[in-house]
Design a protein around this motif. Structure first.
Motif, PDB file in Angstrom:
ATOM      1  N   LEU A   1       0.817  -0.619  -0.334  1.00  0.00           N
ATOM      2  CA  LEU A   1      -0.274  -0.183   0.038  1.00  0.00           C
ATOM      3  C   LEU A   1       0.879   0.880  -0.137  1.00  0.00           C
ATOM      4  N   LEU A   2       1.993   0.951   0.894  1.00  0.00           N
ATOM      5  CA  LEU A   2       2.940   2.270   0.807  1.00  0.00           C
ATOM      6  C   LEU A   2       3.752   2.719  -0.414  1.00  0.00           C
TER       7      LEU A   2
ATOM      8  N   LEU B   1      -8.863   4.237   0.207  1.00  0.00           N
ATOM      9  CA  LEU B   1      -7.175   3.639   0.783  1.00  0.00           C
ATOM     10  C   LEU B   1      -7.596   4.639   2.097  1.00  0.00           C
ATOM     11  N   GLU B   2      -7.769   5.696   1.906  1.00  0.00           N
ATOM     12  CA  GLU B   2      -8.019   6.492   2.465  1.00  0.00           C
ATOM     13  C   GLU B   2      -8.979   6.666   3.912  1.00  0.00           C
ATOM     14  N   ILE B   3     -10.206   6.194   3.202  1.00  0.00           N
ATOM     15  CA  ILE B   3     -11.210   5.735   4.896  1.00  0.00           C
ATOM     16  C   ILE B   3     -11.029   4.558   4.613  1.00  0.00           C
ATOM     17  N   VAL B   4     -10.138   3.379   4.225  1.00  0.00           N
ATOM     18  CA  VAL B   4     -10.039   2.375   5.030  1.00  0.00           C
ATOM     19  C   VAL B   4      -8.819   2.028   6.160  1.00  0.00           C
ATOM     20  N   SER B   5      -7.500   3.316   5.517  1.00  0.00           N
ATOM     21  CA  SER B   5      -6.911   3.259   6.368  1.00  0.00           C
ATOM     22  C   SER B   5      -7.314   3.917   7.789  1.00  0.00           C
ATOM     23  N   LEU B   6      -8.417   5.141   7.821  1.00  0.00           N
ATOM     24  CA  LEU B   6      -9.078   5.903   8.484  1.00  0.00           C
ATOM     25  C   LEU B   6      -9.638   4.713   9.871  1.00  0.00           C
TER      26      LEU B   6
ATOM     27  N   ALA C   1      -2.514   0.845   9.133  1.00  0.00           N
ATOM     28  CA  ALA C   1      -3.831   0.884   9.454  1.00  0.00           C
ATOM     29  C   ALA C   1      -4.537  -0.170   8.393  1.00  0.00           C
ATOM     30  N   ALA C   2      -4.504   0.169   7.416  1.00  0.00           N
ATOM     31  CA  ALA C   2      -5.555  -0.206   6.301  1.00  0.00           C
ATOM     32  C   ALA C   2      -5.259  -1.192   6.527  1.00  0.00           C
ATOM     33  N   ALA C   3      -4.066  -1.868   6.283  1.00  0.00           N
ATOM     34  CA  ALA C   3      -3.234  -3.558   6.143  1.00  0.00           C
ATOM     35  C   ALA C   3      -3.834  -4.690   7.540  1.00  0.00           C
ATOM     36  N   ARG C   4      -3.235  -3.736   8.149  1.00  0.00           N
ATOM     37  CA  ARG C   4      -3.699  -4.576   9.265  1.00  0.00           C
ATOM     38  C   ARG C   4      -5.663  -4.975   9.669  1.00  0.00           C
ATOM     39  N   LEU C   5      -6.591  -3.996   9.397  1.00  0.00           N
ATOM     40  CA  LEU C   5      -8.035  -3.973   9.260  1.00  0.00           C
ATOM     41  C   LEU C   5      -7.818  -5.015   8.256  1.00  0.00           C
ATOM     42  N   LEU C   6      -7.976  -4.486   6.706  1.00  0.00           N
ATOM     43  CA  LEU C   6      -8.327  -5.389   5.816  1.00  0.00           C
ATOM     44  C   LEU C   6      -7.529  -6.778   6.105  1.00  0.00           C
TER      45      LEU C   6
ATOM     46  N   LEU D   1      -8.129  -0.548  -4.376  1.00  0.00           N
ATOM     47  CA  LEU D   1      -8.064  -0.060  -3.473  1.00  0.00           C
ATOM     48  C   LEU D   1      -6.288   1.234  -3.685  1.00  0.00           C
ATOM     49  N   LEU D   2      -5.338   1.462  -4.929  1.00  0.00           N
ATOM     50  CA  LEU D   2      -4.517   1.382  -5.231  1.00  0.00           C
ATOM     51  C   LEU D   2      -5.022   1.541  -7.162  1.00  0.00           C
ATOM     52  N   ILE D   3      -5.511   1.946  -7.145  1.00  0.00           N
ATOM     53  CA  ILE D   3      -6.162   2.338  -8.520  1.00  0.00           C
ATOM     54  C   ILE D   3      -5.989   3.542  -9.105  1.00  0.00           C
ATOM     55  N   PRO D   4      -6.612   4.293  -8.040  1.00  0.00           N
ATOM     56  CA  PRO D   4      -6.868   5.508  -8.110  1.00  0.00           C
ATOM     57  C   PRO D   4      -5.109   6.392  -7.764  1.00  0.00           C
TER      58      PRO D   4
END
Length: 580
Positions: A138-139, A297-302, A350-355, A382-385
């Motif tokens: 993701l990063l 990705l922002e929403i998932v990370s938050l 945070a996003a990776a742990r949630l997913l 999530l990474l397309i944009p």
């Protein structure tokens, strides 16, 4: 045993592919001209340090990166056989700046790519190898992090060392090894030397230490925990590392403290990038992070951050400490997207742990055999944009620029020795050669052995042929600046006419919107005294300088990789009218 080895091999192969992807996105197009005005300030700072026993002219953003760049440049001079002096450095730089710019930016490519590796290690240590790999992926493709890894600025370097510090703090929590205390302190000191706000990385150290000691010595109390030898060693190592890469905090504290005080006063009193009627923190969420990461990705990370706060495990508290405090501190900042860069590794985590937890829940709840495949599909979606923005950005910075076109036209059409005033903070206008006679006069007037004289002599040596001009570079035509601060206004273009300035160059990025436009009176005086003789238009009009100020994502979305275009600002060349 064989199955474990094969699993480890697959893990490292996947990590290698992610790292290669991260490096490619950050290194592509790295040789674009030095159009970032903070880079220009940084490079001048480095020349100053070379001539003044490592003292800097400006301490606003830390010393560490400047010293790293200076060291890499001197190593390059050793290989080229050039003299290892400020004169040799400047002469080589102005003779061919490309290798020096590439070396400086290359350090940030390595730091940005290295952060991807460290966030993998952090996710693996805190949770699992799946979380580590996914966080790294993701990063690797987060646009904001990729774009800023192209510039010789300290924020990416600080983000690397902050993430490294949190990794060692996680090891402190789990093992309590003194080596990790030392390495965490070292990382915190170096991070702070790159960007002062990284001092907040001491918070994960304190959280990890207290959680560890509370579990190990519950009856000892806060005083005993605070005076623990390992913690004191870590704090001292952090201080020593900071002083090692910021020596003039000790050698010239009055000057250093005055610089930092002035910078902090500016930071807390003015949001340079307009938040467009929103609170600054909301602007970070709705503009910088939304577009820099992609909305999904922002929403998932938050949501991942909220999930971590709800789970309240010790690991969660350690990594949450830094980004939570930093985010709220941004509300009193200048509102530049780059100040959010240290948040990105932790948002990816945070996003990776949630997913991963969601996939494991689906696997257990519904016996979903394709949970891992679904995880990969969701991550890619999530990474397309963000990936599209990376492709557009990397392509656009390799295209011809209006500044290059304007420079070539002016060399052909403006007589040598003409007097010009060019606005644009020294980098947003065309880079014109200077008149040799004027340079000789300036060199003769400069103090012997001064940096100014050496600087001018190096420029003179690099301009052996072709026309030159008497160029004055200003921030804006209607303002007077000194040291980056507005000290007055220029009420009328007649002032330039009275001084005998024959040509003016305007840059639309200095007038970003109606509030920044010239006053009607100044524009009227400009049109009365001068006439337009050339206009250089970009193919796609960006409202702002996308490198140093703010990315115009609507404009970036118009870029089509493979379709030729012209980048840069809109430039207008004016000539003094012949008075009847």
């Amino acid at each position: 045993m064989s199955g474990k080895k094969n699993g480890l091999r697959r893990e490292y192969i996947l990590l290698a592919l992610v790292v290669l992807l991260a490096f490619a996105g950050r290194a592509y197009g790295l040789n674009f001209p030095a159009y970032h005005w903070d880079e220009k300030i940084g490079f001048d700072n480095i020349f100053y340090a070379s001539h003044n026993q490592l003292a800097l002219m400006i301490y606003d953003h830390g010393s560490f990166l400047q010293y790293l760049i200076l060291g890499s440049w001197y190593i390059y001079l050793m290989f080229t056989g050039a003299p290892l002096t400020t004169q040799g450095l400047l002469t080589s730089f102005f003779g061919d700046a490309a290798p020096f710019v590439l070396l400086a930016r290359g350090l940030l490519v390595l730091a940005g790519t290295g952060t991807v590796v460290v966030v993998y290690a952090l996710g693996r240590r805190a949770y699992s190898k799946k979380v580590g790999l996914l966080a790294a992926f993701l990063l690797a493709l987060t646009f904001l992090h990729v774009a800023h890894s192209h510039y010789a600025r300290g924020h990416i370097l600080a983000a690397f060392f902050v993430t490294l510090a949190v990794y060692f703090c996680m090891d402190i929590l789990q093992t309590g090894r003194r080596r990790s205390y030392v390495l965490a302190g070292l990382s915190i000191g170096l991070a702070t030397g790159a960007q002062y706000s990284a001092l907040l990385a001491v918070l994960p150290l304190l959280v990890a230490h207290v959680l560890r000691e509370r579990a190990r010595r519950p009856d000892a109390g806060w005083l005993a925990w605070s005076l623990d030898r390992s913690l004191l060693i870590a704090i001292n190592v952090a201080a020593l590392a900071f002083f090692a890469v910021t020596p003039y905090v000790l050698l010239d504290f009055p000057y250093f403290s005055g610089q930092v005080k002035g910078f902090l006063t500016q930071v807390v009193t003015k949001a340079h990038v307009s938040p467009e009627g929103q609170p600054v923190l909301m602007f970070y969420l709705t503009e910088h992070l939304r577009n820099g990461m992609g909305l999904g990705l922002e929403i998932v990370s938050l949501v991942g951050v909220v999930y971590a706060l709800a789970r309240r495990t010790s690991q969660d508290w350690v990594w949450l400490a830094f980004p939570t405090v930093l985010f709220f501190a941004l509300g009193k900042g200048e509102n530049f997207a780059r100040y959010a860069l240290p948040l990105l590794p932790f948002l990816a985590l945070a996003a990776a742990r949630l997913l991963v937890d969601a996939a494991e829940w689906a696997r257990g709840r519904w016996r979903f055999r394709w949970a891992d495949a679904g995880l990969v599909v969701v991550a890619i979606a999530l990474l397309i944009p963000s990936t599209l923005n990376i492709l557009r950005f990397d392509y656009w910075i390799t295209q011809p620029d209006t500044r290059q076109l304007a420079e070539a036209w002016m060399r052909r059409n403006i007589p040598a020795g003409a007097r010009l005033v060019v606005e644009g903070a020294d980098v947003l206008g065309p880079d014109l050669p200077l008149d040799k006679t004027w340079l000789d006069e300036s060199i003769a007037a400069a103090s012997p052995d001064s940096l100014g004289r050496i600087y001018l002599e190096a420029i003179r040596a690099s301009q052996l042929t072709g026309p030159g001009y008497r160029v004055e570079r200003v921030f804006r035509l209607d303002e007077q600046h000194r040291g980056g601060v507005v000290i007055g206004t220029v009420d009328s273009a007649d002032e330039y006419a009275r001084r005998g300035v024959e040509y003016l160059v305007t840059v639309d990025w200095m007038q970003r919107d109606a509030e920044d436009a010239y006053s009607a009176a100044f524009q009227q005086s400009l049109d009365a005294a001068y006439q337009q003789i050339a206009v250089f238009e970009p193919t796609i009009h960006f409202r702002f300088d996308p490198l140093a100020w703010r990315m115009d994502y609507d404009a970036l979305a118009q870029v089509v990789p493979g379709q030729p275009g012209i980048g840069g600002p809109r430039l207008v060349v004016y000539q003094l009218k012949i008075q009847p």
